[in-house]
Scaffold this motif. Structure first.
Motif, short mmCIF file in Angstrom:
data_model
loop_
_atom_site.label_atom_id
_atom_site.label_comp_id
_atom_site.label_asym_id
_atom_site.label_seq_id
_atom_site.Cartn_x
_atom_site.Cartn_y
_atom_site.Cartn_z
N VAL A 66 2.86 4.48 -16.31
CA VAL A 66 4.10 4.59 -15.52
C VAL A 66 4.19 3.31 -14.72
N GLN A 67 5.67 2.91 -14.40
CA GLN A 67 5.78 1.66 -13.79
C GLN A 67 6.97 2.07 -12.89
N ILE A 110 10.83 11.84 -7.71
CA ILE A 110 10.37 11.95 -9.22
C ILE A 110 9.18 11.19 -9.39
N TRP A 111 8.90 9.98 -8.81
CA TRP A 111 7.74 9.22 -8.94
C TRP A 111 6.53 9.95 -8.68
N GLU A 154 1.74 13.19 -10.43
CA GLU A 154 0.88 14.34 -10.11
C GLU A 154 0.90 14.82 -11.63
N LYS A 155 1.78 14.97 -12.18
CA LYS A 155 2.10 15.84 -13.47
C LYS A 155 0.94 14.73 -14.51
N LEU A 156 0.74 13.42 -14.55
CA LEU A 156 0.13 12.80 -15.42
C LEU A 156 -1.52 12.70 -14.88
N ARG A 157 -1.80 13.10 -13.56
CA ARG A 157 -2.77 13.16 -13.01
C ARG A 157 -3.64 11.75 -12.88
N LYS A 198 13.68 18.52 -15.12
CA LYS A 198 14.13 17.71 -16.37
C LYS A 198 12.90 16.70 -16.65
N LEU A 199 12.26 16.49 -15.95
CA LEU A 199 11.10 15.58 -15.95
C LEU A 199 9.91 16.35 -16.80
#
Lengths: 568, 157
Positions: free
Chosen positions: B119-120, B95-96, B101-104, B148-149
């Motif tokens: 993100v943390q 998930i991390w 990756e999604k947020l580049r 879901k993410l």
């Protein structure tokens, strides 16, 4: 408390609990059920009850520990049926209310009490017949999920604060004597006899003394303290005040973990209520004993769970442990004698004084009396929190209560005691859960978190995970812990990436022993436990990684890729 | 774009008055500053250091020791992915990786360029029964999957 006694006590408390209504509807709201929308379900229930003109008080309660079946809603009719609805979603609320109030037992998950008035009641089991609940001995959790945590009168209605009343009618020496006789031991992990600890602080010749409740529940996989504080904070405050009276303290603290703000909020509100009722403050119950408690929210560091580090944090320093002696009992917070007890220990103290010594020692193992709350997580059918007598076999907890490993997979190991504990293989599942037995097989009781691993988990990967945790959380003060854990992690990285050699296993074990022997505090001393126990019980898997470059759980991707590439 | 504000000197003085001008109040005052500003701005810490008479180096030492404190601004939303044992076993690391990756986000970056997300990795939230778990601001999301993410990210974008 047995289910039977709970129902009797409930009956006695009915005037307070129903507050003039005919029905009581409760929704379990806590950190975990909030994630499933429990707050919205609570609001929806209130709305629906008003809309339908049902004469019910809708109450927010804590989580009853059956985390797997959340969200849980209970409908209780005065002198009538008491139905429990589980796996509840927002959309199902109207259906559930409709069913119950039209005389049907449709959707009910279980009953605590049946009255024969609902259609089909006999086909739904009693809650007690559900193994997760029925096989427990609930003491700390007895009222969690039953009472409104923020309504002190509901706790009082079940005899709450009678323990404090009874303790204050005795001398501090008598109180400590009862705790000694109860054979209660610290539930935070080390299992030090509580009564003995109290007497050390009591005998310290100083005017100012402190009591700290360690609520820095930091072990991943452990949430029993949060559950207790969110579901029945008054039981902790009551135990806290009894401890304060026994050792002669005037000020208490509760040090709460940064990641669990709801717990801090519930405790703070409960403290205010206790003050307004005169259970905290000046001259409690008209005696000369005055006591108050302050909640402190940690800024976040795993090492704060170590008592000397925790005190450093309250004093406004970096949370670095210091050598003992001097022990906190002689020189603790701000240089004064200090008693530090875990949340669960204090909750047991209030249970002890509310129910008496004979009741308390009626369950438990030879050297440790009473119950312990264990948290079941990982690859298990029914995750949640369950309370059982000390000495209960692991198998009972994992298979009878927890329902075993899901999806037809195979049990591989259970990790007890968080990053400081060990991985226990199936061979030892019939061993009793108590302090001595767990120590004899290389693990610790710790906080009581049990993380179950099945055949899809790679034991080497899990052991490495704990090292990433402890090496990042090392405070960096002493060399063995700071450098040693780092070196061990480097070796583990090599192994999971397919570059390990058989010599690495030897090196790993040698580092592990050095770190365990020479670290300053318990963090470093116990951090090698996951490595040492897995090397001992699952050596074959390590050997497969280093020799055959194989990961039987298909977890270590780099190793698998490397093994498939042609050799240069 | 999401903006952060510094505290005025008066605000810091009133915090010191509220918790007491003593060393044991330091962490609590820093928690309050972070609550208001979103992080610990250097200017605020300098003012605090002078007012409470504790060297800035000491305050810096505390700020870097505890997980909670940050010396850089947060994004508007903070996403914490749990790295507890139960979440690890259930694939929290995937998930991390997917989130980053999604947020580049690359390398040591933890905040998106538009200051929308930070993100943390988190230690255990104690919601182990619903592993893997993730938290966006104060909302907990359990039984996380990649699908879901994506939906959750859309909700906050």
């Amino acid at each position: 408390m047995s289910e039977e006694k709970l129902l009797q006590e409930f009956k006695k408390a009915e005037n307070v609990l129903f507050n003039g209504h005919e029905y009581r509807i409760t929704v379990g709201v806590s950190t975990c059920s909030l994630a499933k929308g429990a707050d919205k379900i609570l609001e929806k229930t209130k709305e629906e009850v008003a809309k339908r003109g049902i004469n019910a008080s809708v109450v927010r309660v804590g989580c009853n520990g059956m985390c797997y079946s959340e969200v849980n809603l209970e409908i209780i009719k005065r002198d009538g049926s008491w139905a429990i609805y589980s796996y509840l979603t927002f959309d199902k609320v109207p259906d559930v209310l409709e069913a119950f109030f039209s005389g049907s037992s449709k959707y009910a998950f279980a009953f605590r009490r049946k009255s024969g008035t609902l259609k089909g009641e006999e086909q739904v089991p009693y809650l007690n017949e559900i193994p997760f609940y029925g096989k427990q001995t609930r003491r700390i959790l007895e009222l969690v999920g039953i009472i409104d945590p923020l309504n002190i009168e509901e706790y009082e209605a079940f005899g709450g604060y009678n323990g404090l009343r009874s303790a204050l009618s005795k001398t501090p020496e008598e109180v400590i004597d009862i705790v000694k006789k109860s054979m209660l031991r610290g539930r935070g992990g080390a299992g030090f006899p509580t009564g003995l600890k109290w007497s050390f602080v009591k005998n310290a010749a100083e005017d100012v003394k402190y009591v700290i409740c360690n609520a820095d529940e930091g072990d991943p996989g452990a949430f029993m303290n949060r559950l207790t504080a969110e579901g029945n904070p008054h039981s902790i405050i009551e135990g806290h005040a009894i401890a304060g009276y026994a050792v002669g303290a005037t000020k208490g603290y509760i040090f709460v973990r940064a990641e669990k703000p709801l717990m801090a909020e519930m405790l703070s509100k409960a403290i205010e209520q206790a003050r307004s009722k005169g259970y905290l403050g000046k001259n409690i119950f008209g005696t000369s004993f005055s006591y108050d408690i302050e909640v402190i929210l940690s800024a976040g560091a795993f090492v704060c769970g170590e008592e000397t580090a925790l005190m450093a944090a309250i004093e406004g320093n970096r949370a670095m442990p210091r050598p003992r002696p001097p022990y906190p009992a002689t020189k603790g917070l701000f240089g004064k004698p200090t008693l530090i007890n875990n949340v669960e220990t204090l909750a047991h103290v209030s249970y002890l004084f509310r129910n008496g010594l004979t009741n308390f020692v009626s369950v438990g193992s030879e050297k440790s009396k009473g119950t312990k709350v264990f948290c079941l997580a990982g690859n298990i059918q029914h995750p949640g929190a369950a309370e059982v007598p000390l000495g209960t076999p692991l198998r009972t907890l994992i298979f009878d209560i927890g329902g075993g490993v899901p999806k037809g997979r195979h049990f591989k190991a259970v990790q007890t005691g968080g990053p400081s504990g060990g991985c226990i293989p199936e061979t030892y599942l019939d061993y009793a859960l108590d302090y001595e037995t767990l120590a004899s097989i290389g693990s610790i009781m710790g906080s009581g978190g049990l993380v179950v691993l099945d055949n899809t988990s790679c034991i080497v990967d899990v052991a490495r995970y704990f090292l990433t945790f402890t090496s990042a959380e090392s405070c960096g003060q002493c060399v063995p812990c700071r450098i040693g854990l780092r070196k061990m992690l480097e070796i583990m990285d090599k192994i999971v990436q397919g570059d390990g050699t058989e010599n690495d296993l030897f090196l790993l074990e040698s580092w592990a022993r050095k770190v365990a022997d020479s670290s300053l505090c318990a963090l470093g001393q116990t951090a090698p436990n996951p490595i040492l126990t897995t090397l001992k019980y699952f050596r074959a898997e390590y050997e497969e990684h280093v020799r055959d470059k194989k990961c039987r759980a298909n977890r270590c991707l780099k190793l698998i890729l490397k093994a498939k590439l042609p050799k240069a | 774009m999401w903006r952060l504000k510094l505290l005025t000197e008066e605000e810091i003085v009133s915090l010191i008055e509220k918790y007491g001008n003593k060393k044991s109040s330091l962490i609590r005052i820093m928690q309050e500053i972070q609550k208001k500003a979103g992080y610990l701005p250097k200017e605020d810490l300098s003012v605090l250091s002078q007012q409470i008479n504790i060297p800035l180096s000491k305050i810096y030492g505390i700020a870097t020791f505890y997980h909670q404190f940050r010396l850089k601004p947060f994004g508007k939303h903070t996403i914490q992915v749990c790295f507890g044992t139960a979440c690890h076993v259930k694939g929290g690391d995937e998930i991390w990786d997917f989130l980053r990756e999604k947020l580049r986000l690359i390398g040591s970056e933890d905040t998106t360029n538009d200051l929308l997300f930070t993100v943390q990795k988190a230690r255990c939230f104690g919601a182990c029964s619903m592993a893997p778990v993730m938290k966006v601001d104060n909302d907990i999301y359990g039984n996380m999957t990649k699908e879901k993410l994506e939906e959750i990210l859309k909700k906050y974008s």
